[in-house]
Design a protein around this motif. Sequence first.
Motif, PDB file in Angstrom:
ATOM      1  N   ASN A   1     -35.069 -25.864  -7.968  1.00  0.00           N
ATOM      2  CA  ASN A   1     -33.765 -26.167  -8.573  1.00  0.00           C
ATOM      3  C   ASN A   1     -32.888 -24.916  -8.537  1.00  0.00           C
ATOM      4  O   ASN A   1     -33.342 -23.816  -8.851  1.00  0.00           O
ATOM      5  N   ILE A   2     -31.628 -25.090  -8.147  1.00  0.00           N
ATOM      6  CA  ILE A   2     -30.697 -23.954  -8.177  1.00  0.00           C
ATOM      7  C   ILE A   2     -29.819 -24.112  -9.420  1.00  0.00           C
ATOM      8  O   ILE A   2     -29.017 -25.042  -9.516  1.00  0.00           O
ATOM      9  N   ALA A   3     -30.003 -23.193 -10.366  1.00  0.00           N
ATOM     10  CA  ALA A   3     -29.271 -23.268 -11.643  1.00  0.00           C
ATOM     11  C   ALA A   3     -27.781 -22.960 -11.454  1.00  0.00           C
ATOM     12  O   ALA A   3     -26.991 -23.164 -12.381  1.00  0.00           O
TER      13      ALA A   3
ATOM     14  N   GLU B   1     -26.634  -9.597 -18.610  1.00  0.00           N
ATOM     15  CA  GLU B   1     -27.904  -9.091 -19.144  1.00  0.00           C
ATOM     16  C   GLU B   1     -29.064  -9.955 -18.639  1.00  0.00           C
ATOM     17  O   GLU B   1     -28.917 -11.169 -18.475  1.00  0.00           O
ATOM     18  N   ILE B   2     -30.185  -9.294 -18.415  1.00  0.00           N
ATOM     19  CA  ILE B   2     -31.391 -10.001 -17.956  1.00  0.00           C
ATOM     20  C   ILE B   2     -32.397 -10.031 -19.110  1.00  0.00           C
ATOM     21  O   ILE B   2     -32.600  -9.016 -19.794  1.00  0.00           O
ATOM     22  N   PHE B   3     -33.051 -11.183 -19.342  1.00  0.00           N
ATOM     23  CA  PHE B   3     -34.037 -11.320 -20.415  1.00  0.00           C
ATOM     24  C   PHE B   3     -35.387 -11.743 -19.836  1.00  0.00           C
ATOM     25  O   PHE B   3     -35.435 -12.444 -18.824  1.00  0.00           O
TER      26      PHE B   3
ATOM     27  N   GLY C   1     -34.339 -15.762 -18.359  1.00  0.00           N
ATOM     28  CA  GLY C   1     -32.943 -16.216 -18.306  1.00  0.00           C
ATOM     29  C   GLY C   1     -32.006 -15.025 -18.272  1.00  0.00           C
ATOM     30  O   GLY C   1     -32.436 -13.864 -18.328  1.00  0.00           O
ATOM     31  N   VAL C   2     -30.727 -15.335 -18.139  1.00  0.00           N
ATOM     32  CA  VAL C   2     -29.717 -14.259 -18.077  1.00  0.00           C
ATOM     33  C   VAL C   2     -28.510 -14.664 -18.916  1.00  0.00           C
ATOM     34  O   VAL C   2     -28.286 -15.849 -19.169  1.00  0.00           O
ATOM     35  N   ASN C   3     -27.759 -13.677 -19.343  1.00  0.00           N
ATOM     36  CA  ASN C   3     -26.450 -13.958 -19.927  1.00  0.00           C
ATOM     37  C   ASN C   3     -25.422 -13.952 -18.809  1.00  0.00           C
ATOM     38  O   ASN C   3     -25.407 -13.045 -17.966  1.00  0.00           O
ATOM     39  N   ILE C   4     -24.567 -14.970 -18.807  1.00  0.00           N
ATOM     40  CA  ILE C   4     -23.478 -15.050 -17.833  1.00  0.00           C
ATOM     41  C   ILE C   4     -22.175 -14.830 -18.593  1.00  0.00           C
ATOM     42  O   ILE C   4     -21.937 -15.469 -19.624  1.00  0.00           O
TER      43      ILE C   4
ATOM     44  N   ARG D   1     -22.741 -16.730 -22.104  1.00  0.00           N
ATOM     45  CA  ARG D   1     -23.645 -17.818 -22.462  1.00  0.00           C
ATOM     46  C   ARG D   1     -24.981 -17.565 -21.779  1.00  0.00           C
ATOM     47  O   ARG D   1     -25.033 -16.934 -20.704  1.00  0.00           O
ATOM     48  N   PHE D   2     -26.052 -18.071 -22.437  1.00  0.00           N
ATOM     49  CA  PHE D   2     -27.395 -17.855 -21.891  1.00  0.00           C
ATOM     50  C   PHE D   2     -27.713 -18.962 -20.889  1.00  0.00           C
ATOM     51  O   PHE D   2     -27.479 -20.137 -21.172  1.00  0.00           O
ATOM     52  N   VAL D   3     -28.209 -18.591 -19.728  1.00  0.00           N
ATOM     53  CA  VAL D   3     -28.630 -19.594 -18.740  1.00  0.00           C
ATOM     54  C   VAL D   3     -30.101 -19.339 -18.413  1.00  0.00           C
ATOM     55  O   VAL D   3     -30.484 -18.217 -18.069  1.00  0.00           O
TER      56      VAL D   3
END
Length: 412
Positions: free
Chosen positions: A181-183, A218-220, A227-230, A245-247
């Motif tokens: 899946n491509i988010a 940011e990378i988590f 996930g990352v913050n966009i 927002r967190f994705v």
Amino acid sequence: MKYDRFVDLVVIGGGPAGLSTAISAKKNGIDDILLLERELCLGGILNQCIHDGFGLHLFKENLTGPEYAQKQIDELKTLNISYLTDAMVINLTKSKELEFIHRTGHKLIKAKAVILAMGCRERTRFNIQIPGTRPSGIYTAGTAQNLVNLQNIKIGKNILILGSGDIGLIMARRLTLEGMNIAGVYEIMSYTAGLERNIQQCLNDYSIPLFLSSTVTEIFGKGRIEGVNIGKVDKDLKPITHSERFVKCDTLLLSVGLIPENELSKKAGVKITDFTGGAVVDSELQTNIEGIFSCGNVLQIHDLADYASLEAKRAGYFAARYIKSKQKRYNRYKINFCEKIKYASPNYIVENKEAIIVSFRIKKPAKNVVLIVKDRENNILVKKKFIRLLPSELIQIKLEREVKSDIYLEIE
Ligand SMILES: Cc1cc2nc3c(=O)[nH]c(=O)nc-3n(C[C@H](O)[C@H](O)[C@H](O)COP(=O)(O)OP(=O)(O)OC[C@H]3O[C@@H](n4cnc5c(N)ncnc54)[C@H](O)[C@@H]3O)c2cc1C
């Protein structure tokens, strides 16, 4: 100094540019050529590009990357051009001495001319400095392409792509076809970095969402990325406060630009321009070091392998002429350009009878514009209308008239 071998022409790199330039030099009368490639096989980056879309200009055929490379390799072999694979060049001097490592040992050779065709590498997380933790699951798009296409490795399940460069777009489609899946594809600019055809064929045709003016802030994740913050960005490309927002994703692919591999060139004293990261060259693709030429992605990033091959063909022709005649350098004139143009290549024009090819990229998309190329006396050398110009497209123009002064490229 004791050399293992003297050679007329050494080509460094066996990608489409290296193969094309060696073939061209041979066809222009140079028999003593040695092509050195650090990988186990020839073909360069094309070996991992198993999608089609290659060769439409050069071969008038729609080929996959490996098919394209094979055509060039077959011609190299038919012409009996010597090459070594698994041969990594580790040093180059301005006297055109080369050191390379091969399974048969450490070699030192001396050439009359050298053509640089080492290609480029991808920008990494380090280059763009994304804050956050340092989990696994972060790849450059080309590395992911290598793992998936050549090593049959599944890189993740839910993938977020940062950057809309062509490799990222191609990987979005590839990974979708492999069941992942491509988010989403997130691009910091307000326009895409890849070719229009790839936006259509790789994203739109597969309903993969594209978000412009957005970046990973940011990378988590511990161990593996979670996930990352966009964040949305403003016109200065700075993240807008509270837009984040967190994705969720388990894999992050970076498709954020390419860097010409010029470490060897710098060792030889070749001047590099900040505009492209490639060598400063004249219209014969000769660098500031006499007898050292540069072509393909190590000179400037080409969006199509065909353009890299065609540029390399010219480098082979000029290198052959240099070896045969040691032609003196004639007057050199500068190529200047307006602020709407990101860069133009070559940097100088050598006064001679050959037609001159100038390529350039625009900084921002533009519609209904006219390109005017003038000499110092304001004579118009080229005037060409464009319905639109995109930063993702490398534009090439031919100067047929003899040039006897600096020239200026202007977009009106
Ligand atoms: C992922 C990806 C997808 C692409 N998709 C398309 C497409 O669909 N259609 C298209 O037309 N173009 C596409 N391109 C662009 C095209 O592949 C490039 O323009 C082309 O490969 C550039 O050719 P090159 O020979 O300059 O570089 P490369 O193909 O990178 O070859 C350079 C070679 O030099 C070798 N080398 C480097 N340093 C040394 C050293 N010190 N000693 C010995 N050897 C060395 C490398 O191992 C490599 O084999 C794509 C590019 C990438 C990266």
